[in-house]
Every structure is written in C-alpha cells, then in structure tokens.
Design a protein around this motif. Sequence first.
Motif, PDB file in Angstrom:
ATOM      1  N   ASN A   1      12.215 -15.229 -53.257  1.00 61.15           N
ATOM      2  CA  ASN A   1      11.110 -16.442 -53.125  1.00 61.15           C
ATOM      3  C   ASN A   1      11.673 -17.909 -52.876  1.00 61.15           C
ATOM      4  N   GLU A   2      13.097 -17.965 -52.733  1.00 62.52           N
ATOM      5  CA  GLU A   2      13.662 -19.329 -52.517  1.00 62.52           C
ATOM      6  C   GLU A   2      13.253 -20.046 -51.454  1.00 62.52           C
ATOM      7  N   GLU A   3      12.850 -21.193 -51.589  1.00 54.72           N
ATOM      8  CA  GLU A   3      12.338 -21.955 -50.351  1.00 54.72           C
ATOM      9  C   GLU A   3      13.525 -22.585 -49.540  1.00 54.72           C
ATOM     10  N   GLU A   4      13.258 -22.902 -48.341  1.00 60.88           N
ATOM     11  CA  GLU A   4      14.217 -23.483 -47.308  1.00 60.88           C
ATOM     12  C   GLU A   4      14.347 -24.665 -47.695  1.00 60.88           C
ATOM     13  N   GLY A   5      15.812 -24.751 -47.497  1.00 61.30           N
ATOM     14  CA  GLY A   5      16.372 -26.503 -47.519  1.00 61.30           C
ATOM     15  C   GLY A   5      16.287 -27.049 -46.174  1.00 61.30           C
ATOM     16  N   TYR A   6      17.256 -27.968 -46.066  1.00 58.37           N
ATOM     17  CA  TYR A   6      17.714 -28.525 -44.519  1.00 58.37           C
ATOM     18  C   TYR A   6      18.852 -28.135 -44.370  1.00 58.37           C
ATOM     19  N   GLY A   7      19.213 -28.080 -43.017  1.00 59.10           N
ATOM     20  CA  GLY A   7      20.381 -27.755 -42.286  1.00 59.10           C
ATOM     21  C   GLY A   7      21.539 -28.610 -42.252  1.00 59.10           C
ATOM     22  N   PRO A   8      22.690 -28.289 -41.455  1.00 60.37           N
ATOM     23  CA  PRO A   8      23.458 -29.312 -41.745  1.00 60.37           C
ATOM     24  C   PRO A   8      23.430 -30.540 -41.267  1.00 60.37           C
ATOM     25  N   ILE A   9      22.676 -30.566 -40.061  1.00 60.70           N
ATOM     26  CA  ILE A   9      22.198 -31.851 -39.495  1.00 60.70           C
ATOM     27  C   ILE A   9      21.509 -33.104 -40.659  1.00 60.70           C
ATOM     28  N   GLY A  10      20.760 -32.334 -41.627  1.00 57.31           N
ATOM     29  CA  GLY A  10      20.179 -33.007 -42.680  1.00 57.31           C
ATOM     30  C   GLY A  10      21.345 -33.370 -43.325  1.00 57.31           C
ATOM     31  N   SER A  11      22.435 -32.729 -43.800  1.00 55.48           N
ATOM     32  CA  SER A  11      23.689 -33.304 -44.602  1.00 55.48           C
ATOM     33  C   SER A  11      24.082 -34.311 -44.035  1.00 55.48           C
ATOM     34  N   LEU A  12      24.332 -34.328 -42.467  1.00 55.59           N
ATOM     35  CA  LEU A  12      25.023 -35.501 -41.791  1.00 55.59           C
ATOM     36  C   LEU A  12      24.052 -36.705 -41.940  1.00 55.59           C
ATOM     37  N   LEU A  13      22.752 -36.693 -41.811  1.00 59.73           N
ATOM     38  CA  LEU A  13      21.891 -37.711 -41.908  1.00 59.73           C
ATOM     39  C   LEU A  13      21.929 -38.363 -43.365  1.00 59.73           C
ATOM     40  N   ARG A  14      21.831 -37.470 -44.329  1.00 56.52           N
ATOM     41  CA  ARG A  14      21.745 -37.971 -45.676  1.00 56.52           C
ATOM     42  C   ARG A  14      23.195 -38.487 -46.371  1.00 56.52           C
ATOM     43  N   GLN A  15      24.335 -38.035 -46.130  1.00 55.84           N
ATOM     44  CA  GLN A  15      25.487 -38.387 -46.777  1.00 55.84           C
ATOM     45  C   GLN A  15      26.691 -38.459 -45.620  1.00 55.84           C
ATOM     46  N   GLY A  16      26.473 -38.305 -44.562  1.00 54.05           N
ATOM     47  CA  GLY A  16      27.719 -38.528 -43.739  1.00 54.05           C
ATOM     48  C   GLY A  16      28.391 -37.135 -43.176  1.00 54.05           C
ATOM     49  N   PRO A  17      29.518 -37.587 -42.648  1.00 52.67           N
ATOM     50  CA  PRO A  17      30.302 -36.295 -41.997  1.00 52.67           C
ATOM     51  C   PRO A  17      30.942 -35.682 -42.884  1.00 52.67           C
ATOM     52  N   THR A  18      31.537 -35.909 -44.147  1.00 53.18           N
ATOM     53  CA  THR A  18      32.185 -35.080 -45.263  1.00 53.18           C
ATOM     54  C   THR A  18      31.319 -33.912 -45.404  1.00 53.18           C
ATOM     55  N   PRO A  19      30.022 -34.037 -46.021  1.00 52.21           N
ATOM     56  CA  PRO A  19      29.425 -32.621 -46.451  1.00 52.21           C
ATOM     57  C   PRO A  19      28.998 -31.969 -45.089  1.00 52.21           C
ATOM     58  N   PHE A  20      28.806 -32.490 -44.021  1.00 54.08           N
ATOM     59  CA  PHE A  20      28.498 -31.874 -42.966  1.00 54.08           C
ATOM     60  C   PHE A  20      29.840 -30.920 -42.242  1.00 54.08           C
ATOM     61  N   VAL A  21      30.661 -31.555 -42.296  1.00 53.77           N
ATOM     62  CA  VAL A  21      31.797 -30.696 -41.817  1.00 53.77           C
ATOM     63  C   VAL A  21      32.323 -29.615 -42.968  1.00 53.77           C
ATOM     64  N   GLN A  22      32.056 -29.799 -44.383  1.00 48.50           N
ATOM     65  CA  GLN A  22      32.187 -28.804 -45.419  1.00 48.50           C
ATOM     66  C   GLN A  22      31.323 -27.725 -45.270  1.00 48.50           C
ATOM     67  N   ARG A  23      30.055 -28.008 -44.913  1.00 44.80           N
ATOM     68  CA  ARG A  23      29.029 -26.922 -44.833  1.00 44.80           C
ATOM     69  C   ARG A  23      29.347 -26.093 -43.647  1.00 44.80           C
ATOM     70  N   LEU A  24      29.936 -26.769 -42.393  1.00 45.42           N
ATOM     71  CA  LEU A  24      30.207 -25.894 -41.256  1.00 45.42           C
ATOM     72  C   LEU A  24      31.462 -25.142 -41.536  1.00 45.42           C
ATOM     73  N   ILE A  25      32.487 -25.621 -42.287  1.00 47.12           N
ATOM     74  CA  ILE A  25      33.506 -24.801 -42.553  1.00 47.12           C
ATOM     75  C   ILE A  25      33.411 -23.811 -43.399  1.00 47.12           C
ATOM     76  N   SER A  26      32.820 -23.836 -44.404  1.00 47.44           N
ATOM     77  CA  SER A  26      32.637 -22.806 -45.408  1.00 47.44           C
ATOM     78  C   SER A  26      31.085 -22.898 -46.137  1.00 47.44           C
ATOM     79  N   GLU A  27      30.311 -22.360 -45.220  1.00 48.35           N
ATOM     80  CA  GLU A  27      28.898 -22.134 -45.552  1.00 48.35           C
ATOM     81  C   GLU A  27      28.503 -21.345 -46.716  1.00 48.35           C
TER      82      GLU A  27
END
Length: 166
Positions: free
Chosen positions: A50-76
Amino acid sequence: MSGMSAILLVFASSAICSAALVAPRATVPLRATRLSVASMPRQLIRASANEEEGYGPIGSLLRQGPTPFVQRLISEEKYQQSVLYFRRENPGCSQMEAQGNMDAYLANPNDWAIIKMKAKKGGYEPDFANMNLDPKTLALTAVWSSILAVISYRMIAVNIIPLLTQ
C-alpha cells in the motif's frame, strides 16, 4: 644562520603540533548519521503493497539539483532502500517527504544534518517535498539552464568541433 633557525623553528612547531594530535586523550565514539549506509540493515527493506507513489528522477532534479538526480539514475535500488529506511525510522512520514529529505541529504549532507538538528530543537524545518516548485523558481531555472545550454553549445561548436574535423 637566520635561514637555518627559521627552518628549525618550523620543524619544531610542526613536531609539537603533530605530538599534540597523537597525544592520548579521552575518546568519544562517533555516531553514524541516520541515513548512513553503515547503519542500514544488510537485508533489503521490503516496500509494503500500500505504498503511495512518490516523484520520479525529474522531481529530484527540480527540487535539489543534479546531484540527487544523477544518484537516482546511477543507483536506483540504493536510493529506494534509503527512502524506505528513512520512512521506517520516521513513522508518519509520507513517500514524497522521505524522497525530499533523501534528495536534500544527497545534495548537501552537512546542511541537511544541521537543518534536522535545528528542527529537533524547535527551529524551522523546510518542506523538502515541495521545495523549489513555485512557478517563479521553475521559470528562472528554465531560463538559466537554457542560457547555459546555449553557451555550452557555442563553446563546443567553436572550440572542439574544428579540432575534430582537421
């Protein structure tokens, strides 16, 4: 002789400083932060059905910049495990709130830890789940990134492509 005495003075002061660093003193064990990988259990944390959906990697890019975006892409998988671990350690935390905290931690762990310590003492805690999502900030980000893209393209077209075609 003055040059030699200056060298001896520097050598003596560095020896005193290094002796002070090596001298025995009371040791205080360091505690790992809550999000450190060393403190996470070795087995994988299972997400409930019953986990709710969060946001995707683009949401990480918009909220905190490229570092969390790249980390999400490299090690999801590691990212998702860290989010689930944060939720387990903070009952009542939503998926988006946990992702926002994880993105803020990945962007700058020291600032995130300071913010969390101040929040525990009753200070202001920002809403990491909805950070940087107002229309004005998004428009400024789009303009700034398009300017950088044009400058980067121009630099590549003028400096690198002629070298490759020769």
